[in-house]
Design a protein around this motif. Sequence first.
Motif, mmCIF file in Angstrom:
data_model
loop_
_atom_site.group_PDB
_atom_site.id
_atom_site.type_symbol
_atom_site.label_atom_id
_atom_site.label_comp_id
_atom_site.label_asym_id
_atom_site.label_seq_id
_atom_site.Cartn_x
_atom_site.Cartn_y
_atom_site.Cartn_z
ATOM 1 N N ALA A 8 -30.571 3.837 2.518
ATOM 2 C CA ALA A 8 -29.627 3.217 3.448
ATOM 3 C C ALA A 8 -29.601 3.953 4.769
ATOM 4 C CB ALA A 8 -28.227 3.184 2.826
ATOM 5 N N ARG A 9 -29.669 5.314 4.678
ATOM 6 C CA ARG A 9 -29.645 6.088 5.919
ATOM 7 C C ARG A 9 -30.920 5.872 6.720
ATOM 8 N NH1 ARG A 9 -27.137 11.355 7.489
ATOM 9 N NH2 ARG A 9 -25.729 10.865 5.793
ATOM 10 N N ALA A 10 -32.063 5.728 6.022
ATOM 11 C CA ALA A 10 -33.339 5.565 6.717
ATOM 12 C C ALA A 10 -33.543 4.148 7.224
ATOM 13 C CB ALA A 10 -34.483 5.940 5.780
ATOM 14 N N SER A 11 -32.821 3.193 6.677
ATOM 15 C CA SER A 11 -33.037 1.806 7.045
ATOM 16 C C SER A 11 -32.536 1.530 8.453
ATOM 17 C CB SER A 11 -32.300 0.890 6.056
ATOM 18 O OG SER A 11 -32.314 -0.439 6.532
ATOM 19 N N PRO A 12 -33.314 0.762 9.262
ATOM 20 C CA PRO A 12 -32.859 0.377 10.596
ATOM 21 C C PRO A 12 -31.883 -0.781 10.578
ATOM 22 C CG PRO A 12 -35.061 -0.452 10.216
ATOM 23 C CD PRO A 12 -34.702 0.358 9.008
ATOM 24 N N ALA A 13 -31.603 -1.325 9.413
ATOM 25 C CA ALA A 13 -30.661 -2.431 9.327
ATOM 26 C C ALA A 13 -29.235 -1.923 9.459
ATOM 27 C CB ALA A 13 -30.826 -3.163 7.995
ATOM 28 N N VAL A 14 -28.319 -2.855 9.685
ATOM 29 C CA VAL A 14 -26.897 -2.533 9.779
ATOM 30 C C VAL A 14 -26.216 -3.141 8.559
ATOM 31 C CG1 VAL A 14 -24.824 -2.673 11.211
ATOM 32 C CG2 VAL A 14 -27.077 -2.619 12.286
ATOM 33 N N PRO A 15 -26.027 -2.377 7.486
ATOM 34 C CA PRO A 15 -25.553 -2.943 6.234
ATOM 35 C C PRO A 15 -24.036 -3.131 6.199
ATOM 36 C CG PRO A 15 -25.960 -0.610 5.949
ATOM 37 C CD PRO A 15 -26.306 -0.934 7.387
ATOM 38 N N THR A 16 -23.482 -3.761 7.193
ATOM 39 C CA THR A 16 -22.040 -3.983 7.244
ATOM 40 C C THR A 16 -21.750 -5.413 6.803
ATOM 41 O OG1 THR A 16 -21.902 -2.478 9.124
ATOM 42 C CG2 THR A 16 -19.987 -3.868 8.703
ATOM 43 N N ALA A 17 -21.107 -5.555 5.659
ATOM 44 C CA ALA A 17 -20.848 -6.892 5.117
ATOM 45 C C ALA A 17 -19.996 -7.714 6.074
ATOM 46 C CB ALA A 17 -20.166 -6.779 3.756
ATOM 47 N N ARG A 18 -18.989 -7.083 6.668
ATOM 48 C CA ARG A 18 -18.119 -7.821 7.592
ATOM 49 C C ARG A 18 -18.899 -8.294 8.816
ATOM 50 N NH1 ARG A 18 -13.174 -9.064 9.370
ATOM 51 N NH2 ARG A 18 -12.668 -8.758 11.570
ATOM 52 N N LEU A 20 -22.137 -8.954 9.021
ATOM 53 C CA LEU A 20 -23.031 -10.040 8.623
ATOM 54 C C LEU A 20 -22.243 -11.334 8.422
ATOM 55 C CD1 LEU A 20 -25.863 -10.967 7.821
ATOM 56 C CD2 LEU A 20 -25.349 -10.235 5.478
ATOM 57 N N ASP A 21 -21.079 -11.231 7.791
ATOM 58 C CA ASP A 21 -20.247 -12.424 7.578
ATOM 59 C C ASP A 21 -19.824 -13.047 8.904
ATOM 60 O OD1 ASP A 21 -20.453 -12.136 4.877
ATOM 61 O OD2 ASP A 21 -18.508 -11.162 4.604
ATOM 62 N N ARG A 22 -19.455 -12.208 9.870
ATOM 63 C CA ARG A 22 -19.054 -12.726 11.175
ATOM 64 C C ARG A 22 -20.222 -13.415 11.869
ATOM 65 N NH1 ARG A 22 -16.227 -8.866 15.194
ATOM 66 N NH2 ARG A 22 -15.927 -10.892 16.196
ATOM 67 N N ILE A 27 -22.648 -18.519 13.571
ATOM 68 C CA ILE A 27 -23.789 -19.436 13.596
ATOM 69 C C ILE A 27 -23.389 -20.798 13.051
ATOM 70 C CG2 ILE A 27 -26.055 -19.883 12.566
ATOM 71 C CD1 ILE A 27 -26.537 -16.831 12.699
ATOM 72 N N ASP A 28 -22.709 -20.816 11.913
ATOM 73 C CA ASP A 28 -22.294 -22.088 11.311
ATOM 74 C C ASP A 28 -21.349 -22.858 12.227
ATOM 75 O OD1 ASP A 28 -23.819 -21.592 9.095
ATOM 76 O OD2 ASP A 28 -22.163 -20.930 7.824
ATOM 77 N N ALA A 29 -20.465 -22.135 12.916
ATOM 78 C CA ALA A 29 -19.529 -22.807 13.821
ATOM 79 C C ALA A 29 -20.261 -23.459 14.992
ATOM 80 C CB ALA A 29 -18.496 -21.801 14.337
ATOM 81 N N VAL A 30 -21.237 -22.765 15.550
ATOM 82 C CA VAL A 30 -21.996 -23.333 16.666
ATOM 83 C C VAL A 30 -22.785 -24.557 16.220
ATOM 84 C CG1 VAL A 30 -23.839 -22.887 18.325
ATOM 85 C CG2 VAL A 30 -22.117 -21.133 17.887
ATOM 86 N N VAL A 31 -23.379 -24.491 15.038
ATOM 87 C CA VAL A 31 -24.127 -25.643 14.515
ATOM 88 C C VAL A 31 -23.183 -26.828 14.307
ATOM 89 C CG1 VAL A 31 -25.477 -26.513 12.579
ATOM 90 C CG2 VAL A 31 -25.889 -24.210 13.433
ATOM 91 N N LEU A 86 -32.380 -19.452 3.950
ATOM 92 C CA LEU A 86 -32.900 -18.148 4.361
ATOM 93 C C LEU A 86 -31.825 -17.067 4.306
ATOM 94 C CD1 LEU A 86 -35.160 -19.152 7.407
ATOM 95 C CD2 LEU A 86 -35.920 -18.303 5.178
ATOM 96 N N VAL A 87 -30.657 -17.350 4.881
ATOM 97 C CA VAL A 87 -29.631 -16.303 4.953
ATOM 98 C C VAL A 87 -28.995 -16.042 3.592
ATOM 99 C CG1 VAL A 87 -29.132 -16.741 7.383
ATOM 100 C CG2 VAL A 87 -27.816 -17.933 5.631
ATOM 101 N N GLU A 88 -29.182 -16.940 2.629
ATOM 102 C CA GLU A 88 -28.706 -16.662 1.270
ATOM 103 C C GLU A 88 -29.417 -15.461 0.672
ATOM 104 O OE1 GLU A 88 -26.393 -18.308 -1.220
ATOM 105 O OE2 GLU A 88 -25.596 -18.312 0.815
ATOM 106 N N GLN A 89 -30.587 -15.113 1.222
ATOM 107 C CA GLN A 89 -31.346 -13.962 0.723
ATOM 108 C C GLN A 89 -31.001 -12.669 1.451
ATOM 109 O OE1 GLN A 89 -35.687 -15.229 0.075
ATOM 110 N NE2 GLN A 89 -34.968 -16.739 1.554
#
Length: 215
Positions: A8-18, A20-22, A27-31, A86-89
């Motif tokens: 997790a520390r080495a990953s360049p991703a941002v593993p924040t559930a909140r 990602l949910d936002r 995205i869904d609102a704009v669509v 896609l985002v389900e994964q």
Amino acid sequence: MSAEAGRARASPAVPTARGLDRLITFIDAVVAIAITLLVLPLVDVLADVAPEDDLAEVLAADAGQFGAFLLSFAVIARLWLVHHRLVEQVGAYDRAFVAVNLVWLLTIVLLPFATQAVAVYGADRLAVAVYIGTMAASSACLTALSVLIWRRGWLRRSGTRPAPPVPGLVTTATIVVALVLGVLVPAVNYLGLFLLLVTGPLERRLLRRSAGTPG
């Protein structure tokens, strides 16, 4: 430090559930807004109609508007369904993931305008280019997302193993071919999109050939 914490520390991703949910909620609102905007030109159809005018004649006169609305509703719905799968994964995000999603949203927001261009200008070459070109750009963004999810394990939820992004590549290439044909051959115009009907068998064949490719 555990192995999971080290990754997790080495990953360049941002593993924040909140976070990602936002992002997904935004995205869904704009669509949802974009697909709702499609109906506004249909409301304007009745703006200058007198009560004594025959409704059937009014609707027949603006059949192009209704056809463009139905086509674009189906297009946006289809694009959202692909994005949803896609985002389900996805279990985390990084800058590239956010950037591609924002560009994809731009194509979705442009589709109501492209739809109105189709309704007003019909098979005009520029209208064809705007409409199918927007579809091609949107499909290319979804393909880029599928490649990111396939190649970057840190973006995925635990236990998910996405297939190679073959369907997205085939679909995007097909839309680009439809775009070229529609612009260069006026008689083809939007009919080139019917090429999408034959992509299924090709996608399945390519997926079988790439079944052993590591993700």
